[in-house]
Design a protein around this motif. Structure first.
Motif, PDB file in Angstrom:
ATOM      1  N   ILE A 124      30.508  41.435  33.230  1.00  0.00           N
ATOM      2  CA  ILE A 124      31.844  41.997  33.011  1.00  0.00           C
ATOM      3  C   ILE A 124      32.531  41.177  31.921  1.00  0.00           C
ATOM      4  CG2 ILE A 124      34.064  42.563  34.036  1.00  0.00           C
ATOM      5  CD1 ILE A 124      32.665  43.094  36.622  1.00  0.00           C
ATOM      6  N   HIS A 125      32.917  41.892  30.846  1.00  0.00           N
ATOM      7  CA  HIS A 125      33.482  41.224  29.665  1.00  0.00           C
ATOM      8  C   HIS A 125      34.985  41.389  29.567  1.00  0.00           C
ATOM      9  CE1 HIS A 125      29.307  40.823  28.409  1.00  0.00           C
ATOM     10  NE2 HIS A 125      29.162  42.126  28.597  1.00  0.00           N
ATOM     11  N   LEU A 126      35.457  42.553  29.962  1.00  0.00           N
ATOM     12  CA  LEU A 126      36.897  42.836  29.889  1.00  0.00           C
ATOM     13  C   LEU A 126      37.357  43.224  31.289  1.00  0.00           C
ATOM     14  CD1 LEU A 126      36.987  45.048  26.644  1.00  0.00           C
ATOM     15  CD2 LEU A 126      37.518  42.600  26.837  1.00  0.00           C
ATOM     16  N   TYR A 127      38.489  42.683  31.688  1.00  0.00           N
ATOM     17  CA  TYR A 127      38.933  42.895  33.053  1.00  0.00           C
ATOM     18  C   TYR A 127      39.988  43.988  33.135  1.00  0.00           C
ATOM     19  CZ  TYR A 127      36.348  38.655  33.850  1.00  0.00           C
ATOM     20  OH  TYR A 127      35.326  37.737  33.918  1.00  0.00           O
ATOM     21  N   GLY A 128      39.648  45.056  33.845  1.00  0.00           N
ATOM     22  CA  GLY A 128      40.607  46.125  34.067  1.00  0.00           C
ATOM     23  C   GLY A 128      40.395  46.678  35.464  1.00  0.00           C
ATOM     24  N   ALA A 129      41.465  47.102  36.085  1.00  0.00           N
ATOM     25  CA  ALA A 129      41.343  47.700  37.418  1.00  0.00           C
ATOM     26  C   ALA A 129      40.451  48.927  37.327  1.00  0.00           C
ATOM     27  CB  ALA A 129      42.729  48.080  37.936  1.00  0.00           C
ATOM     28  N   GLY A 130      39.476  49.020  38.231  1.00  0.00           N
ATOM     29  CA  GLY A 130      38.593  50.172  38.183  1.00  0.00           C
ATOM     30  C   GLY A 130      37.306  49.901  38.944  1.00  0.00           C
ATOM     31  N   THR A 131      36.354  50.784  38.756  1.00  0.00           N
ATOM     32  CA  THR A 131      35.104  50.708  39.491  1.00  0.00           C
ATOM     33  C   THR A 131      33.922  50.821  38.535  1.00  0.00           C
ATOM     34  OG1 THR A 131      36.194  51.783  41.333  1.00  0.00           O
ATOM     35  CG2 THR A 131      33.792  51.701  41.409  1.00  0.00           C
ATOM     36  N   GLU A 154      27.709  48.248  42.878  1.00  0.00           N
ATOM     37  CA  GLU A 154      29.076  48.712  42.645  1.00  0.00           C
ATOM     38  C   GLU A 154      29.991  47.497  42.626  1.00  0.00           C
ATOM     39  OE1 GLU A 154      30.544  52.242  44.766  1.00  0.00           O
ATOM     40  OE2 GLU A 154      32.357  51.048  45.217  1.00  0.00           O
ATOM     41  N   VAL A 155      30.835  47.461  41.608  1.00  0.00           N
ATOM     42  CA  VAL A 155      31.844  46.405  41.515  1.00  0.00           C
ATOM     43  C   VAL A 155      33.194  47.086  41.359  1.00  0.00           C
ATOM     44  CG1 VAL A 155      32.630  44.342  40.292  1.00  0.00           C
ATOM     45  CG2 VAL A 155      30.174  44.907  40.347  1.00  0.00           C
ATOM     46  N   THR A 156      34.064  46.854  42.320  1.00  0.00           N
ATOM     47  CA  THR A 156      35.422  47.392  42.208  1.00  0.00           C
ATOM     48  C   THR A 156      36.354  46.238  41.843  1.00  0.00           C
ATOM     49  OG1 THR A 156      34.945  49.083  43.825  1.00  0.00           O
ATOM     50  CG2 THR A 156      37.278  48.599  43.416  1.00  0.00           C
ATOM     51  N   THR A 157      37.164  46.474  40.828  1.00  0.00           N
ATOM     52  CA  THR A 157      38.048  45.419  40.334  1.00  0.00           C
ATOM     53  C   THR A 157      39.499  45.806  40.598  1.00  0.00           C
ATOM     54  OG1 THR A 157      36.470  44.924  38.581  1.00  0.00           O
ATOM     55  CG2 THR A 157      38.728  44.110  38.277  1.00  0.00           C
ATOM     56  N   TRP A 168      48.616  40.652  32.741  1.00  0.00           N
ATOM     57  CA  TRP A 168      49.888  40.085  33.211  1.00  0.00           C
ATOM     58  C   TRP A 168      49.644  38.976  34.216  1.00  0.00           C
ATOM     59  CZ3 TRP A 168      52.401  41.612  29.425  1.00  0.00           C
ATOM     60  CH2 TRP A 168      52.295  42.906  28.921  1.00  0.00           C
ATOM     61  N   SER A 169      48.528  39.103  34.944  1.00  0.00           N
ATOM     62  CA  SER A 169      48.122  38.076  35.902  1.00  0.00           C
ATOM     63  C   SER A 169      46.671  37.737  35.634  1.00  0.00           C
ATOM     64  CB  SER A 169      48.282  38.623  37.326  1.00  0.00           C
ATOM     65  OG  SER A 169      47.392  37.967  38.203  1.00  0.00           O
ATOM     66  N   GLY A 170      46.285  36.506  35.919  1.00  0.00           N
ATOM     67  CA  GLY A 170      44.904  36.093  35.739  1.00  0.00           C
ATOM     68  C   GLY A 170      44.079  36.228  37.006  1.00  0.00           C
ATOM     69  N   ARG A 171      44.660  36.806  38.043  1.00  0.00           N
ATOM     70  CA  ARG A 171      43.931  36.958  39.303  1.00  0.00           C
ATOM     71  C   ARG A 171      43.125  38.258  39.265  1.00  0.00           C
ATOM     72  NH1 ARG A 171      44.209  35.119  44.710  1.00  0.00           N
ATOM     73  NH2 ARG A 171      43.656  36.739  46.227  1.00  0.00           N
ATOM     74  N   ILE A 172      41.813  38.116  39.478  1.00  0.00           N
ATOM     75  CA  ILE A 172      40.917  39.264  39.407  1.00  0.00           C
ATOM     76  C   ILE A 172      40.142  39.333  40.723  1.00  0.00           C
ATOM     77  CG2 ILE A 172      38.950  40.262  38.166  1.00  0.00           C
ATOM     78  CD1 ILE A 172      40.119  38.230  35.822  1.00  0.00           C
ATOM     79  N   GLU A 173      40.352  40.403  41.466  1.00  0.00           N
ATOM     80  CA  GLU A 173      39.688  40.564  42.763  1.00  0.00           C
ATOM     81  C   GLU A 173      38.569  41.581  42.619  1.00  0.00           C
ATOM     82  OE1 GLU A 173      43.993  40.001  45.049  1.00  0.00           O
ATOM     83  OE2 GLU A 173      42.732  41.770  45.465  1.00  0.00           O
ATOM     84  N   LEU A 174      37.383  41.158  42.931  1.00  0.00           N
ATOM     85  CA  LEU A 174      36.239  42.052  42.796  1.00  0.00           C
ATOM     86  C   LEU A 174      35.602  42.279  44.154  1.00  0.00           C
ATOM     87  CD1 LEU A 174      35.527  39.549  40.227  1.00  0.00           C
ATOM     88  CD2 LEU A 174      35.125  41.859  39.371  1.00  0.00           C
ATOM     89  N   ALA A 175      35.292  43.518  44.435  1.00  0.00           N
ATOM     90  CA  ALA A 175      34.513  43.844  45.641  1.00  0.00           C
ATOM     91  C   ALA A 175      33.138  44.272  45.158  1.00  0.00           C
ATOM     92  CB  ALA A 175      35.201  44.968  46.414  1.00  0.00           C
ATOM     93  N   VAL A 176      32.111  43.534  45.576  1.00  0.00           N
ATOM     94  CA  VAL A 176      30.764  43.756  45.039  1.00  0.00           C
ATOM     95  C   VAL A 176      29.855  44.206  46.169  1.00  0.00           C
ATOM     96  CG1 VAL A 176      28.911  42.738  43.655  1.00  0.00           C
ATOM     97  CG2 VAL A 176      31.236  41.809  43.501  1.00  0.00           C
ATOM     98  N   THR A 177      29.050  45.202  45.867  1.00  0.00           N
ATOM     99  CA  THR A 177      28.071  45.629  46.865  1.00  0.00           C
ATOM    100  C   THR A 177      26.826  46.140  46.146  1.00  0.00           C
ATOM    101  OG1 THR A 177      27.708  47.027  48.801  1.00  0.00           O
ATOM    102  CG2 THR A 177      29.029  47.956  47.028  1.00  0.00           C
ATOM    103  N   ALA A 228      33.540  39.806  48.666  1.00  0.00           N
ATOM    104  CA  ALA A 228      34.824  39.723  47.957  1.00  0.00           C
ATOM    105  C   ALA A 228      34.809  38.510  47.045  1.00  0.00           C
ATOM    106  CB  ALA A 228      35.980  39.626  48.947  1.00  0.00           C
ATOM    107  N   VAL A 229      34.962  38.750  45.761  1.00  0.00           N
ATOM    108  CA  VAL A 229      35.002  37.669  44.786  1.00  0.00           C
ATOM    109  C   VAL A 229      36.403  37.644  44.191  1.00  0.00           C
ATOM    110  CG1 VAL A 229      34.081  36.850  42.578  1.00  0.00           C
ATOM    111  CG2 VAL A 229      32.553  37.943  44.256  1.00  0.00           C
ATOM    112  N   VAL A 230      37.002  36.470  44.177  1.00  0.00           N
ATOM    113  CA  VAL A 230      38.312  36.346  43.549  1.00  0.00           C
ATOM    114  C   VAL A 230      38.224  35.294  42.440  1.00  0.00           C
ATOM    115  CG1 VAL A 230      40.755  35.807  43.831  1.00  0.00           C
ATOM    116  CG2 VAL A 230      39.507  37.005  45.654  1.00  0.00           C
ATOM    117  N   LEU A 231      38.426  35.766  41.231  1.00  0.00           N
ATOM    118  CA  LEU A 231      38.416  34.869  40.085  1.00  0.00           C
ATOM    119  C   LEU A 231      39.862  34.658  39.650  1.00  0.00           C
ATOM    120  CD1 LEU A 231      36.960  33.402  37.699  1.00  0.00           C
ATOM    121  CD2 LEU A 231      36.922  35.632  36.537  1.00  0.00           C
TER     122      LEU A 231
END
Lengths: 635, 635
Positions: free
Chosen positions: A418-425, A436-439, A445-454, A503-506
C-alpha cells in the motif's frame, strides 16, 4: 523481500476493480467530485469549445470550421478516457455512458478508410498528414485515443473504441514501424500509449514501435523549432541524456514511455537512463509541491536549482505526468522514493489544480502570487478558471482522478503493497488466495490508519505499508499489541498469516514541520515553508488583517507551530498557526545600503500566521498567497 | 536656481557639436570603439542578414525573397542613425559616409509614390498595408527612419534622408492624423520620432500626430494580441495608467514619446502621468543594473518587486530606452534622480551589452548565470553573440553610443549642467557668452574630476555638477581652495564669474559599498551586492578556484571590502576583494528540515572573493556569474 534495485518490474499493478475508495476519505471524495462535477463539466466544455464539433465535421456531420487548438481532439480523448475509467463503477451516470457511446460512434465515422484519425488534419490540412510531426501533435492525439481505448477495454466499456484505436495503431506501425518513416512526435505520449496497447492486446508490433519512437528521439528529427531541440528532448538520445530539459510535460510524458518500454523489453540500460534523469529532476528541478517547470516562455524546466515560486510554471499536466512517471518507476523498481514523489505531487500540485467546486482549474500552479499580480490572462491566472483556450489540463485531471484508485496499491509474488492511504477496500489475490484490506483513515488530516486485513489462506504473505519519507517515529499495533515499526527501504513489511481477520493500526505522527530550500535554490533563500504530513501549507492574504500585506510578513522560526483542527475555515479541516512579525519596508528605494533598515528594527509588530493547505488556496477570496515565508532572522 | 518641480522643459539639450568626449576617458573609449568596431560590424551584418537586400528588393533591385524579421528595416534605420551621428565627427570613416549615401539613395528608390516605405509590406504583403498595426511594426519602422533622418540633419549629412522621412511622415499625417484612421502601432517609437521631426522642421502636424498616437493608445485599438492589451500598453490610456506593464521596450519607448509630447504641448497632466509611471518603474521594477524586464515569455515587466536576477530579461533595448526616457524626464524637470538612473543604466545594463571587442552583444542581460545554464539559444545566451535573428539591440547600441556625447550635459538660462562625467570638452553659450568646460577624469574608475572652466564674459553664471545619489562626502576645490560642497537637489551649483580660467576639482569618494535588495524583492533575499561608484560588481566562476562552485560561495558582510587597482585582470582596471566562505551543500535532497545542515556548519572554509565590474563580465572564460551574493549569516 525488498525489491532488488536492478530488477525490472518489481511490482505489478492491481486490476481496475481491486480497489474501491470510499467518500469518507479525501481520495474517495476527490473521485466522487470528479464524477459528479469535473467530468460532466468537461463534457459540456467539449461541446462549448467546439472540440466535439471538430470531430463531427471530420465525420461528415456539420460544416462549421475547425475551432480551438489544432490538437483539440486530445481533449475529447482525455475526457473519453476519464469517462471510461468511471464506467467501471456501477454507480456511473447513464449520461456518461451515453457520452462514451456517442463519441465512440462518432470516432468510427471520423476515422479515414486507412485508419487515420485526426479532425484537424482531415478537415484543414489533408495534404500535410504526417508532414509536420514537430508541432502537429498527430501522434500525441493518437496516443490519447489509444489510452482512451485501453481504459474502455479495462473498464469493459465501448469495445468499438479498441477497434478504432487498433486501426489507427496499425496504420502507425505501417507508416513509422521498422522499414517505415523515421519520425517522432514533437509531443511525446504515443510511446506510453503504444505500450499500454501492447499490454492490452499482446500485439508485439505496438511495443516495437514504441521502442522505435524512444530510440529515434534525440537525433534531431524534429529540427530546432522555436526553442531549440532540447525543448522536444530531441537534442540527445534518452540513453545519453543527463538532464531533464525543455518542455516539462513533453519530458515527463516521454519518461513514462521510456520506463514502459524498458520494463516490457527488459532493457535495464534504458531504465538506468530514466533513473539518472529522475535524480536530475528530483534533486535539482522540483518545486516543493512536486510540481515541475520553472519557465513560462517555453513551459520548461530551468537550470538546476532554478525554482522560482512566483514564476513556477508548474503546469497541472506536468504534475499528472510526474505521477505517471513515478508510478512506472515504482512498478519497475519498488523504490519508495517514487511513491513518496507520487504522494507529494498528488496532494499538492495535482490536488491544488482543481477548485473545491470541481469546475474550476489551474493550468499553472505557482507557489506564490504577489499583491498586484497581473493575473488576468491564462498564463498565470490569479484564480482557477472554468476552461482554457489550450484545455489540456482539466480533462487530464479528470482522467487521473477517475483512475486514482489504480495508483494506491500494488502486488507482487509475496503480497500486497500500500503506497497511498485512502479510506476504502482492496481485494486481490496472493498466490491464489483472496486477500482483503479495508482501510479507515482521515489521512492526510490525520496520520492514523486503521487496516482490517483478512485472507482465505493461513499461508503467510507480506503486507507492505509505505512509511513516507517525511515521517519520523511511526508506531504500529497489530490486534491491539504494539509491535516494532522499523521500516525497511521506506516500507513496513508485515509478514504473517492473515487467515484470521487482523486489525492493524499504523500511526504516522504529523507534527507541523518547517522545511528549508536547498542552499543552492536562490529564489527562496532565507525562507522556510510549513508542512504537515504530505501537505505543503501556504499563507493567504485573506487570513491577514487588512493593514498587513503578505509581502511584509516574516516567520519566527523559533516559535512553535500549532496544529489547529477547529479553525472553522470553509473547506479547510486543519490549519497551522505560526508566530510571525510584520516588517514594513522603510523606504521606496529599491536598493538601500546593506543591511536594510528593516533588518535593524528589532521590535517589529508580532502577528499570528494562519497557514492553510496549499491545495486549498484560492477557494475563498482570491488574493496573494505564498508557500515560502521569509524567516525573520532577528525576530 | 533649482528647476521647479512642475516646470516643463527645465533644461535644454546642447547642440550636437557642443561636447567632445576624449578617448582617454571611458565614455570616449566607448564612442571610439563604437566607431571603429560596432558600427562597421553592424554595416557588415546588415548585408549578411539580408536586411539591406530586403530594401534593395523593394527598390526594384535584386529578386531574393524577404529574409529575417518583418521589421528588419528598422535595423537598417538604426544603423543609419548611428552612422549619421558619427558623421558629425570630421574623423568619421569615408566608408561610413558611403554607406549613408548609398542607403539614402536606396531608400529614395524603395519609397513608394505616395511616400510609403516598408520593404516587408511592399514586397510581401502589399495588400495589407496599415491593416495589421498590432504586429506590423510599420509605424515603428517609420519612426526609426525619421530618427535617422533627424540625426542626419543634425549632423549635416545626407539631406535627402529628411526628404524621404518627411514624405513618409506626411503620408502618416494624411492617413492617421485628425480625421484619418484611428490607429496606433503595436510597438511605440513613432511618437518620439514625430516630435523630434517636429523639433527639426517646426511642422506642427507632426507633433499633433504624435499627440494623437499617445492619446489614442489605451483604448483597445490593438486587440488582445497573444499576451493581452497590457502587453502593448493598450489596456489604459497613459494618463490613467498607474503601472508600467507589458513589453518593457514598448512601454519605455512609449514613455519617451509621452514626455516629448508633454513638453512640446505644455501638458503638465501628461508629464504627471509619466512621473507616476516612473515611480512605479523605479521603485518596484528596476534591476540593480538599471535594466528592466523580468519575464522572458513576453519580454515584459513583472509584478511589483518581481526582480529575478537569473531570469531578468533586461533587454539591451529596454536599457537604452530607459536612458532615453530618463533623459527626457531630466530635460523636462531637471530632477537629479533621472540623471542618476541614466548613469546607473548606462554604466551597467547598457555598457555590459557590448563585448570589449565591440563586435559581440547581449540581447538579454541577466544578473546571474548559473552553473549548468542552458545558454545555447538566443533567449538568454551565456555569452555575447555577434548578431541575433531579431537584431534590434546591436544597432540600437550603435546609435546610442554614437550620440552619447549629447547626453552628458545640458544648458538653461542660468548656465550649464554636467550630468555624466567623461573626459572631454564642452563648448556652449550662456546668455550670449562662450563658455568652455574641459574635463579630465578617469571616472568611473576614479571619483576625481578635474574641470577647467572659462567664459568670454565676467558675468556670473552657474556651473551645476551632479552629485550621484550613491555618493557620500564629496569635496570640492576651486583654484586649489577647498570650498563647501553642499549639493542641492543632487547638484553642486557653483555660481560665479568664470571670466578667468578656473580649475575646479570635484572628488566623489568611491569606497566599495554593499547594497541590499528592498525587503519585498523575493528573488535576492538574503543577498548583498558589491558596488563602487556607479558600477555594479559581480563574481565570475573564472575567478574562483576550480574546486569551488559559484553557487556555494557566501559573502562575509562583516569583512572589509578592498578596492584593488592593480589586480592585473585583462580589461578590468579596478576589482573589489571581499571576504567569503564556501558552503558546500550537505545532501542531494532539495527540501531538508529547517535550518539546513549548511547553516549549522560554523566553520566553513574561507575564501577571498574577487569581484569585477558587471559591465565587463563574460569577457574572459564564459561561465557562471552573479551580482547578488548570498550573505553568510553565521559566518
Amino acid at each position: 523481500m525488498a525489491p532488488t534495485a536492478g530488477a525490472i518490474s518489481a511490482l505489478r499493478p492491481l486490476p481496475l476493480d481491486a480497489v474501491r475508495l470510499e467518500p469518507d476519505g479525501l481520495l474517495g471524495q476527490w473521485q466522487e467530485r470528479n464524477a459528479a462535477a469535473s467530468l460532466p463539466h468537461c463534457v459540456v466544455r467539449l461541446e462549448e469549445s467546439g472540440a466535439l464539433e471538430n470531430v463531427r465535421r471530420a465525420a461528415g456531420q456539420g460544416d462549421r470550421g475547425f475551432t480551438g487548438m489544432w490538437f483539440a481532439d486530445s481533449d475529447v480523448y482525455k475526457t473519453l478516457e476519464a469517462a471510461a475509467w468511471r464506467l467501471s463503477d456501477p454507480a456511473a451516470d447513464d449520461r456518461l455512458r451515453d457520452f462514451v457511446a456517442a463519441t465512440a460512434a462518432l470516432l468510427i465515422k471520423a476515422q479515414q478508410d486507412d485508419g487515420y484519425l485526426n479532425s484537424y488534419f482531415t478537415t484543414v490540412k489533408p495534404d500535410l498528414r504526417w508532414q509536420e510531426l514537430d508541432w502537429s501533435h498527430e501522434l500525441y492525439c493518437a496516443g490519447h485515443l489509444i489510452q482512451a481505448a485501453v481504459a474502455a477495454a479495462r473498464a469493459g466499456a465501448a469495445p468499438e473504441l479498441m477497434t478504432v484505436a487498433r486501426r489507427l495503431a496499425d496504420l502507425l506501425v505501417e507508416r513509422f514501424g521498422p522499414g517505415g518513416t523515421d519520425g517522432v512526435c514533437g509531443h511525446p505520449e504515443i510511446e506510453t500509449a503504444l505500450v499500454e496497447l501492447y499490454r492490452e492486446t499482446g500485439h508485439r508490433p505496438y511495443l516495437d514501435l514504441a521502442r522505435r519512437f524512444v530510440d529515434l528521439r534525440g537525433h534531431g528529427l524534429l529540427g530546432d523549432g522555436r526553442f531549440g531541440p532540447a525543448y522536444f528532448q530531441d537534442h540527445l538520445p534518452v540513453r545519453e541524456a543527463g538532464e531533464v530539459t525543455g518542455h516539462a510535460v513533453r519530458q515527463l510524458y516521454l519518461l513514462a514511455g521510456v520506463v514502459d518500454v524498458a520494463v516490457e523489453t527488459h532493457d535495464t540500460a534504458l531504465l538506468d537512463a530514466a533513473r539518472r534523469l529522475w535524480d536530475d529532476a528530483f534533486h535539482t528541478k522540483t518545486h516543493l509541491t512536486g510540481a515541475h517547470g520553472s519557465r513560462h516562455r517555453d513551459e520548461a524546466f530551468g537550470d538546476p536549482y532554478e525554482l522560482p515560486p512566483d514564476r513556477a510554471y508548474a503546469e497541472t499536466c506536468a504534475a499528472i505526468a510526474s505521477l505517471h512517471w513515478n508510478w512506472r518507476m515504482l512498478l519497475a523498481t519498488g523504490g519508495h522514493r517514487y511513491a513518496d514523489e507520487m504522494e507529494r505531487v498528488l496532494y499538492n500540485a495535482v490536488a491544488g489544480a482543481t477548485a473545491v467546486d470541481g469546475r474550476h482549474f489551474f493550468y499553472s500552479n505557482p507557489l506564490q502570487v504577489r499583491t498586484g499580480h497581473d493575473g488576468s490572462d491564462e498564463d498565470a491566472p490569479g484564480q482557477r478558471l472554468p476552461w482554457y483556450s489550450c484545455a489540456c489540463c482539466p480533462p487530464n485531471l479528470a482522467r487521473l482522478m477517475a483512475s486514482l484508485h489504480g495508483y494506491v496499491a500494488t502486488t507482487d509474488d509475496n503480497g500486497v503493497q500500500i503506497h497511498l492511504y485512502g479510506a476504502g477496500t482492496l481485494r486481490s489475490t496472493v498466490r491464489g488466495a483472496d486477500v482483503e484490506v479495508t482501510t479507515r483513515t482521515a489521512y492526510p488530516w490525520s496520520g492514523r490508519i486503521e487496516l482490517a486485513v483478512t485472507a482465505t489462506t493461513p499461508e503467510p504473505w507480506t503486507l507492505s505499508l509505505r512509511i513516507p519519507s517525511w515521517c519520523d517515529g511511526c508506531t504500529l499495533q497489530v490486534d491491539g499489541d504494539v509491535v516494532a515499526a522499523d521500516p525497511t527501504d521506506g516500507y513496513l513489511r508485515l509478514t504473517r498469516s492473515w487467515g484470521t481477520p487482523t486489525a492493524v493500526v499504523l500511526d504516522l505522527p504529523m507534527p507541523a514541520r518547517l522545511v528549508a530550500p536547498h542552499p543552492r535554490v536562490d529564489a527562496t533563500r532565507g525562507c522556510a515553508a510549513l508542512t504537515r504530513g504530505p501537505l505543503v501549507y501556504c499563507l493567504e492574504q485573506t487570513d491577514l488583517s487588512e493593514d498587513v500585506l503578505l509581502e511584509d510578513v516574516r516567520l519566527d522560526a523559533s516559535a512553535p507551530v500549532h496544529v489547529d483542527e477547529h479553525a472553522g475555515l470553509p473547506h479547510i479541516p486543519v490549519t497551522l498557526t505560526a508566530g510571525g512579525t510584520v516588517r514594513r519596508p522603510p523606504t521606496p528605494g529599491l536598493y538601500p545600503a546593506y543591511p536594510t533598515t528593516a533588518d535593524r528594527d528589532d521590535a517589529p509588530p508580532r502577528t499570528a500566521l494562519t497557514a492553510v493547505p496549499y491545495f486549498l488556496w484560492g477557494n475563498r477570496d482570491p488574493g496573494p498567497m505564498r508557500v515560502w515565508i521569509p524567516v525573520d532572522h532577528t525576530g
